[in-house]
Design a protein around this motif. Sequence first.
Motif, short mmCIF file in Angstrom:
data_model
loop_
_atom_site.label_atom_id
_atom_site.label_comp_id
_atom_site.label_asym_id
_atom_site.label_seq_id
_atom_site.Cartn_x
_atom_site.Cartn_y
_atom_site.Cartn_z
N VAL A 44 0.85 -1.20 0.00
CA VAL A 44 0.00 0.00 0.00
C VAL A 44 0.89 1.25 0.00
O VAL A 44 0.67 2.19 -0.76
CB VAL A 44 -0.92 0.02 1.24
N TYR A 45 1.91 1.23 0.86
CA TYR A 45 2.75 2.42 0.98
C TYR A 45 3.52 2.68 -0.32
O TYR A 45 3.70 3.83 -0.73
CB TYR A 45 3.71 2.30 2.17
N ARG A 46 3.93 1.60 -0.99
CA ARG A 46 4.64 1.79 -2.27
C ARG A 46 3.70 2.41 -3.30
O ARG A 46 4.06 3.37 -3.99
CB ARG A 46 5.16 0.44 -2.78
N ALA A 47 2.48 1.88 -3.38
CA ALA A 47 1.51 2.41 -4.36
C ALA A 47 1.10 3.83 -3.99
O ALA A 47 0.88 4.68 -4.86
CB ALA A 47 0.28 1.51 -4.42
N LEU A 48 1.05 4.10 -2.70
CA LEU A 48 0.69 5.45 -2.24
C LEU A 48 1.78 6.45 -2.62
O LEU A 48 1.49 7.56 -3.07
CB LEU A 48 0.49 5.40 -0.72
N ALA A 49 3.03 6.03 -2.45
CA ALA A 49 4.15 6.92 -2.79
C ALA A 49 4.10 7.28 -4.28
O ALA A 49 4.32 8.43 -4.66
CB ALA A 49 5.48 6.25 -2.45
N GLU A 50 3.75 6.29 -5.11
CA GLU A 50 3.65 6.56 -6.55
C GLU A 50 2.47 7.47 -6.86
O GLU A 50 2.60 8.45 -7.58
CB GLU A 50 3.45 5.25 -7.29
N GLY A 51 1.32 7.10 -6.27
CA GLY A 51 0.09 7.86 -6.57
C GLY A 51 0.12 9.27 -6.02
O GLY A 51 -0.56 10.16 -6.54
N ALA A 52 0.90 9.49 -4.97
CA ALA A 52 0.91 10.82 -4.33
C ALA A 52 1.90 11.77 -5.00
O ALA A 52 1.95 12.95 -4.64
CB ALA A 52 1.26 10.66 -2.85
N ARG A 53 2.66 11.23 -5.95
CA ARG A 53 3.68 12.07 -6.61
C ARG A 53 3.00 13.30 -7.23
O ARG A 53 2.02 13.16 -7.97
CB ARG A 53 4.40 11.27 -7.70
N LEU A 55 1.23 15.44 -5.73
CA LEU A 55 0.10 15.91 -4.93
C LEU A 55 0.60 16.53 -3.63
O LEU A 55 1.66 16.15 -3.13
CB LEU A 55 -0.83 14.75 -4.55
N ASP A 56 -0.19 17.45 -3.10
CA ASP A 56 0.18 18.04 -1.81
C ASP A 56 -0.44 17.19 -0.69
O ASP A 56 -1.65 17.23 -0.48
CB ASP A 56 -0.33 19.48 -1.74
N VAL A 57 0.41 16.41 -0.02
CA VAL A 57 -0.09 15.56 1.07
C VAL A 57 0.43 16.07 2.42
O VAL A 57 0.41 15.36 3.42
CB VAL A 57 0.28 14.07 0.87
N SER A 58 0.89 17.31 2.42
CA SER A 58 1.59 17.83 3.61
C SER A 58 0.66 18.07 4.80
O SER A 58 1.13 18.27 5.91
CB SER A 58 2.32 19.12 3.26
N ARG A 59 -0.65 18.07 4.55
CA ARG A 59 -1.56 18.33 5.69
C ARG A 59 -2.11 17.04 6.30
O ARG A 59 -2.81 17.07 7.31
CB ARG A 59 -2.72 19.22 5.23
N VAL A 60 -1.81 15.91 5.66
CA VAL A 60 -2.31 14.62 6.16
C VAL A 60 -1.73 14.37 7.55
O VAL A 60 -0.55 14.64 7.81
CB VAL A 60 -1.92 13.48 5.20
N ARG A 61 -2.58 13.84 8.42
CA ARG A 61 -2.10 13.47 9.76
C ARG A 61 -2.12 11.96 9.90
O ARG A 61 -2.88 11.29 9.20
CB ARG A 61 -3.01 14.13 10.81
N GLY A 62 -1.31 11.43 10.79
CA GLY A 62 -1.26 9.97 10.91
C GLY A 62 -0.93 9.52 12.32
O GLY A 62 -0.24 10.23 13.07
N PHE A 63 -1.44 8.35 12.66
CA PHE A 63 -1.16 7.73 13.96
C PHE A 63 -0.76 6.28 13.71
O PHE A 63 -1.55 5.52 13.14
CB PHE A 63 -2.40 7.76 14.86
N ALA A 64 0.45 5.92 14.12
CA ALA A 64 0.85 4.51 14.01
C ALA A 64 0.03 3.69 14.99
O ALA A 64 -0.45 4.19 16.00
CB ALA A 64 2.34 4.38 14.30
N GLU A 86 9.43 3.90 5.63
CA GLU A 86 8.55 3.24 4.65
C GLU A 86 7.37 4.10 4.22
O GLU A 86 6.77 3.84 3.19
CB GLU A 86 7.99 1.92 5.23
N VAL A 87 7.00 5.06 5.06
CA VAL A 87 5.78 5.81 4.75
C VAL A 87 6.06 7.31 4.60
O VAL A 87 5.85 7.88 3.52
CB VAL A 87 4.70 5.63 5.85
N VAL A 88 6.52 7.94 5.66
CA VAL A 88 6.60 9.40 5.69
C VAL A 88 7.50 9.93 4.57
O VAL A 88 7.07 10.78 3.77
CB VAL A 88 7.11 9.88 7.07
N THR A 89 8.72 9.40 4.47
CA THR A 89 9.65 9.92 3.47
C THR A 89 9.20 9.60 2.05
O THR A 89 9.05 10.51 1.23
CB THR A 89 11.09 9.39 3.75
N PRO A 90 8.90 8.30 1.73
CA PRO A 90 8.51 8.03 0.34
C PRO A 90 7.21 8.72 -0.10
O PRO A 90 7.09 9.14 -1.24
CB PRO A 90 8.35 6.51 0.28
N VAL A 91 6.25 8.85 0.81
CA VAL A 91 4.96 9.44 0.39
C VAL A 91 5.03 10.97 0.42
O VAL A 91 4.35 11.65 -0.35
CB VAL A 91 3.80 8.92 1.27
#
Length: 259
Positions: A44-53, A55-64, A86-91
């Motif tokens: 998912v994270y790999r596909a997200l990194a590609e799909g988010a290229r 796009l502005d995703v800087s406002r997304v918040r996340g909780f592990a 795996e997530v923050v940097t690539p996406v």
Amino acid sequence: MAEIVIVPDASSAGALVAGMILELIDARPDAVLGLATGSTPLAVYRALAEGARGLDVSRVRGFALDEYVGLPEGHPESYRSVIEREVVTPVGFDPRRIRVPNGAHETIRTAGAEYEDAIRAAGGIDLQLLGIGTDGHLGFNEPGSSLASLTRVKTLTEQTRRDNSRFFDSIDDVPLHCITQGVGTILRARHLVLLAFGEAKADALRAAVEGPVSASVPASAVQLHPHATVVIDEAAASKLDRAEYYRYAYENKPDWQGL
Ligand code: F6R
């Protein structure tokens, strides 16, 4: 019950779920994601990194979902490091908006309540990604965990430590304790997306989605959620009694329903 979607392989699941996440971010640029670690969500994270290229995703918040207790800061297998790598940097998420439970010994007594407060202050989690343990755990809620539990310290089973020893030099290096969102915390998220791949997950998955709801199989709590999507490959689906029905229902799903 949860919607069960059987896909050919992990990369198809990755594309499907990343698409759902991108749609969510498009509708709500400051969406709150619940992030799982381990091998399962990597597609998912790999596909997200590609799909988010682009796009502005800087406002997304996340909780592990969880963290080991007592690993030194910066340890490559701490979930803080894994989430960043795996997530923050690539996406391209803003690291300041992505939280991981604090597994430091010194503050562990209050870390669970603080995490719950932070999730509440963010308005709750919109979409929670989940894997499943071979012992049926959800997050690090091991068998026997209360279905109403909140973020707290748990003791990992031998089986989980063995399963996760592949990330460490030996099982002895896998911490004994973790801090995990509780089953009750997970159930408060607005949409649960549980992923499972490979035959090793088939028994746990069957127990989770077709067995009785029970603290003995914490992942069975997904059956209590009004909006849960379970995305699995053929091998993980191989022990399901109603696999044919799930395929039939998905193929005939009205377009307007979405995922
Ligand atoms: C990870 C987590 C665990 C894993 C589960 C499966 O944050 O909470 O529940 O999802 O142990 O791990 P993998 O995906 O490595 O098989």
